[in-house]
Write an enzyme that holds these catalytic residues in place. Structure first.
Site, PDB file in Angstrom:
ATOM      1  N   SER A  80       0.834  -1.197   0.000  1.00 38.51           N
ATOM      2  CA  SER A  80       0.000   0.000   0.000  1.00 38.51           C
ATOM      3  C   SER A  80       0.876   1.258   0.000  1.00 38.51           C
ATOM      4  O   SER A  80       1.744   1.399  -0.855  1.00 38.51           O
ATOM      5  CB  SER A  80      -0.957  -0.040   1.195  1.00 38.51           C
ATOM      6  OG  SER A  80      -2.052   0.810   0.988  1.00 38.51           O
ATOM      7  N   ASP A 192      -5.737  -3.185  -2.475  1.00 34.33           N
ATOM      8  CA  ASP A 192      -4.805  -2.894  -1.383  1.00 34.33           C
ATOM      9  C   ASP A 192      -4.004  -4.107  -0.885  1.00 34.33           C
ATOM     10  O   ASP A 192      -4.563  -5.067  -0.366  1.00 34.33           O
ATOM     11  CB  ASP A 192      -5.628  -2.311  -0.234  1.00 34.33           C
ATOM     12  CG  ASP A 192      -4.791  -1.804   0.916  1.00 34.33           C
ATOM     13  OD1 ASP A 192      -3.558  -1.844   0.836  1.00 34.33           O
ATOM     14  OD2 ASP A 192      -5.391  -1.352   1.909  1.00 34.33           O
TER      15      ASP A 192
END
Length: 312
Positions: A80, A192
């Site tokens: 991320s 993510d």
């Protein structure tokens, strides 16, 4: 009436175009190749940079303090927001350059809002920014071995991108559900990386690291530091348990006391860089101790002449 109908039709066409993402399936698209562990006679150090939105600016401060302490990682892994910093660091930037980039960057440089699609941010601006910063080099041609963690949306499987388009891999890793429109790579949507590897310690270890320095900038880190009811609620979450499992495999865990920010809020980046620097500086003795311990194990035992003469 006819004019209104035309406007509605045009809006419908734009919405259809905006909601149909590009499928990146060319030769240079990111992919997951077999991980080959790095080998060395000296201790190999990995830096695992975790997810945390705008709190990820703290990663820059961590790198700054580590370099000042003579610690330069051999292996980088990021998820991320940690993947953004990991890619730039792996491309060859030192801490001073990373700090300049972080302080100069505005949200508008990274965030391209949209009214269409299953998210508010396209992610193309982030992809272009990373690729420009790394000189348009693919992951395998960066200066240091790096793994970018993403999550396959279809089944929630962790994917380790270590080949292909660096910017697109980072975009996939940073695509927070319902905020970013998931990119489509080789027919699959990716979201993510922090959902399946909040701080990619295990991947860093698989890449050959003898010592893994984990950096946790998650919301859970704040709850852990503050204690009380938020911590009790955090412990009940499966994602917290996954984070703790990852951190348990690290040799050193650095937990910056970041400023509480929204996911895409850049107003406190200076404070978060300073928080990362302070937290890493406090942990430097533990890092050096871990290096010394591994070095002693790896150091070959010198044979004396008498021992050599008795060898069969």
């Amino acid at each position: 009436m006819m004019r209104k109908l035309i406007v509605l039709l045009l809006l419908g066409v734009l919405a259809a175009c905006g909601s149909t993402p590009i499928d990146y399936d060319g030769e240079g698209a990111p992919r997951a190749a077999r991980i080959v562990a790095l080998k060395s006679a000296r201790p190999l150090i990995a830096l695992a940079l975790g997810s945390g939105g705008a709190r990820g600016f703290a990663h820059v401060g961590v790198i700054k303090a580590l370099e000042e302490g003579g610690i330069v990682p051999d292996i980088i892994a990021g998820a991320s927001s940690g993947a953004v910093v990991a890619a730039l660091y792996a491309s060859g930037y030192r801490a001073s350059a990373l700090e300049r980039i972080a302080l100069d960057i505005d949200r508008e440089n990274l965030v391209d809002f949209t009214l269409f699609g299953n998210g508010w941010v396209r992610g193309e601006a982030l992809q272009r920014f990373v690729n420009r910063a790394v000189g348009n080099r693919p992951i395998e041609r960066l200066a240091k071995p790096i793994a970018v963690i993403a999550t396959r949306a279809r089944d929630g499987a962790m994917t380790v991108f270590n080949r292909g388009d660096t910017g697109l891999a980072v975009r996939a890793s940073a695509s927070v559900p319902n905020l970013f429109i998931p990119p489509v790579i080789r027919g699959e949507e990716y979201i993510d990386g922090g959902l399946t590897s909040p701080v990619p310690v295990e991947v860093a270890r698989a890449m050959g690291a003898d010592i893994v320095i984990a950096v946790d900038v998650s919301w859970f880190a704040q709850a852990r530091q503050n204690g009380g009811e938020p911590m009790e609620a955090a412990r009940r979450r499966a994602r917290y348990q996954l984070l703790e499992q990852e951190l348990a495999g690290a040799d050193v865990v650095i937990t910056p006391r970041t400023v509480r920010t929204r996911m895409l809020e850049f107003d406190h980046k200076l404070q978060n860089i300073a928080a990362g620097e302070e937290a890493a500086r406090e942990m430097l003795p533990q890092v050096h101790e871990a290096i010394a311990r591994i070095a002693a194990v790896k150091r070959p035992v010198a044979r004396t002449p008498a021992t050599a003469g008795n060898a069969e």
